[in-house]
Design an enzyme around this catalytic site. Structure first.
Site, PDB file in Angstrom:
ATOM      1  CB  SER A  46     -10.486  -1.679 -14.512  1.00 13.48           C
ATOM      2  OG  SER A  46     -11.870  -1.508 -14.387  1.00 13.48           O
ATOM      3  CG  HIS A  86     -13.721  -4.496 -11.322  1.00 15.41           C
ATOM      4  ND1 HIS A  86     -12.828  -3.917 -10.442  1.00 15.41           N
ATOM      5  CD2 HIS A  86     -13.734  -3.701 -12.421  1.00 15.41           C
ATOM      6  CE1 HIS A  86     -12.336  -2.813 -10.987  1.00 15.41           C
ATOM      7  NE2 HIS A  86     -12.853  -2.669 -12.181  1.00 15.41           N
ATOM      8  CD  GLU A 141     -12.112  -5.061  -7.262  1.00 11.26           C
ATOM      9  OE1 GLU A 141     -11.632  -4.901  -6.125  1.00 11.26           O
ATOM     10  OE2 GLU A 141     -13.151  -4.497  -7.659  1.00 11.26           O
TER      11      GLU A 141
END
Length: 220
Positions: free
Chosen positions: A87, A137, A164
């Site tokens: 992330s 994401h 993800e």
């Protein structure tokens, strides 16, 4: 350091890594004072694997920017260590880092609902990837607008959107996809035009590719 809950992030990571290695696994949660600690930054530089947690990439860079930590990470990379992250920890890898904020909007939004120029806020990242910009994401949060906006601002870069439970493994200029979902790559925008009305843009041509686990592509 990206996370608001660094202890929990470390525990979660360590539970997975102890299954793979007997090497010591250590959490280093730097602040402005410890960023100047040579013993700690030497440990970073000598690490075989550096993992950067998720959270807020700007929070991470606000601590490491213009400090020996950033230099230690870069030297570790040059010496062959694996630098990894999830992330926010993926976003910091590129030289031009997407912060997630919009210049033309007052409130943060997890997705961009428009494609406008001079709207995407970027900052300086770790600079390990100088020819690409990373977004994360990607499919889950529908961030096409954000990555395309980045290419309008930096048309010479390759835009890489990682979904993800998915990763890219970069070795020199070769990139391999791993994980459960897909990686979207956009590049070579041609015929960019910027309208003075509402900061809208048009692109005559744009190359987009989709890759799944095991597939490879090259960056400059």
């Amino acid at each position: 350091m990206s996370s608001e809950e660094p202890d929990s992030s470390f525990i979660f990571f360590k539970k997975q890594m102890v299954k793979l290695t007997q090497n010591p696994i250590v959490m280093l949660n730097f602040n402005k004072e410890t960023a100047q600690n040579k013993k700690l930054t030497d440990s970073v530089q000598k690490a075989k694997l550096i993992f950067i947690s998720g959270g807020d990439q700007s929070r991470f860079m606000s601590v490491v920017q213009n400090t020996p930590i950033k230099t230690a990470i870069q030297k570790a990379y040059e010496n062959g260590s694996t630098i990894s992250g999830t992330s926010a920890g993926a976003a910091v890898m590129s030289e031009k880092m997407i912060t997630g904020n919009q210049k033309l909007e007052k409130e943060y939004s997890g997705t961009f609902d428009n494609i406008r120029y001079n709207n995407l806020e970027t900052a300086e990242g770790l600079g390990l990837l100088k020819t690409a910009v990373i977004d994360q994401h990607f499919l889950k949060r529908n961030r096409y607008n954000r990555l395309i906006s980045a290419l309008v601002e930096f048309p010479n870069l390759t835009g890489i959107g990682i979904d993800e439970a998915t990763a890219i493994i970069v070795r020199n200029n070769k990139v391999e996809v791993a994980g459960e979902s897909e990686v979207i790559v956009v590049r070579n925008p041609k015929g960019i035009q910027k309208s003075k009305k509402n900061n809208l843009i048009s692109i005559e041509n744009l190359q987009m590719s989709i890759y799944t686990a095991g597939q490879k592509f090259k960056i400059k």
